[in-house]
Design an enzyme around this catalytic site. Structure first.
Site, PDB file in Angstrom:
ATOM      1  N   ASP A  55     -86.044  43.971  50.361  1.00  0.00           N
ATOM      2  CA  ASP A  55     -86.684  44.332  49.096  1.00  0.00           C
ATOM      3  C   ASP A  55     -85.918  43.792  47.895  1.00  0.00           C
ATOM      4  OD1 ASP A  55     -88.421  45.774  50.633  1.00  0.00           O
ATOM      5  OD2 ASP A  55     -88.071  47.698  49.649  1.00  0.00           O
ATOM      6  N   HIS A 201     -81.827  45.089  51.511  1.00  0.00           N
ATOM      7  CA  HIS A 201     -82.047  44.513  50.179  1.00  0.00           C
ATOM      8  C   HIS A 201     -81.315  43.183  50.049  1.00  0.00           C
ATOM      9  CE1 HIS A 201     -82.918  48.804  49.646  1.00  0.00           C
ATOM     10  NE2 HIS A 201     -83.690  48.434  48.633  1.00  0.00           N
TER      11      HIS A 201
END
Length: 243
Positions: A55, A201
């Protein structure tokens, strides 16, 4: 006075119902409950496969390092992109596709969905979706809301845009201050099993500064552990969610 009290109570009940209708799906952010009741939304897929997702990118300071590390292992992943990040680095979005990765929608701004009304919600998702399609030449399939918190307007907007919401079963808490490669690996593999969707991430734009380095440090050991367990790893498109 009793009539006034009744009106006040009815107004309160209506307000509470409206809030529940707007933010009720946010209960899906409770991972154990979500995994039990809504396995597909959690990303539970083929039992012999682990979906790897990232993400908050694309980030010129960090995303290329992840692309390089994944290339060393011959692994593809799904990258949930923020519109504002892609707008600043469109070439990275194209490079992700060229490297064989999948791109998906994380919204335009990384703001909690319950703070937005229906119009603002649709505008955020539509703007990000249109930019991803325009930059990469490929219409995205998946949507993951910031913080994993869905709302009724977000679900309706995703449906209108042809997006399928997917959250996760496992994460590494790699966004937190004080995380290390060892803590990320231990957290993400604690109850990792076939069919899992892993959230990590590739950017620290909404995380502790430099936290992406811990994620990158944990990545080789994570991929080796998945292989050791006899599982394959790849993007959501190969995870069997359509079935």
């Amino acid at each position: 006075m009793l009539g006034v009290a009744r009106i006040c109570l009815e107004a309160t009940a209506v307000s509470a119902t409206a809030v529940a209708a707007h933010a009720g799906p946010a209960l899906t952010s409770v991972a154990p409950l979500r995994r039990l009741l809504l396995p597909r939304l959690s990303g539970v897929g083929d039992r012999g496969h682990v979906a790897l997702s990232f993400d908050d990118g694309p980030d010129p300071h960090s995303t290329p390092a992840f692309v390089e590390a994944l290339a060393e292992y011959g692994v593809k992943a799904t990258f949930f992109l923020l519109g504002r990040m892609l707008e600043a680095a469109p070439e990275l979005g194209r490079e992700l596709l060229q490297a064989g990765h999948e791109v998906a929608v994380h919204g335009w701004e990384h703001r909690p969905m319950p703070l937005r009304g229906p119009r603002a919600t649709f505008a955020d998702l539509a703007r990000a979706t249109d930019l991803i399609a325009s930059v990469t030449g490929e219409a995205p399939r998946w949507y993951r809301p910031p913080y994993g918190v869905l709302t009724a307007p977000a679900m309706r907007a995703a449906r209108r845009l042809g997006l399928t919401p997917v959250l996760w079963t496992n994460w590494g808490r790699d966004w937190a201050g004080g995380s290390t490669p060892e803590s990320v690996l231990a957290t993400v593999t604690r109850d990792l099993s076939g069919g899992a969707t892993v959230l990590l991430h590739d950017s620290d734009c909404t995380s502790a500064p430099g936290s992406w380095r811990n994620t990158l440090g944990a990545l080789p050991a994570l991929l080796e552990e998945i292989d050791r367990r006899g599982l394959t790893v790849g993007p959501l498109r190969d995870h069997g969610l359509d079935r």
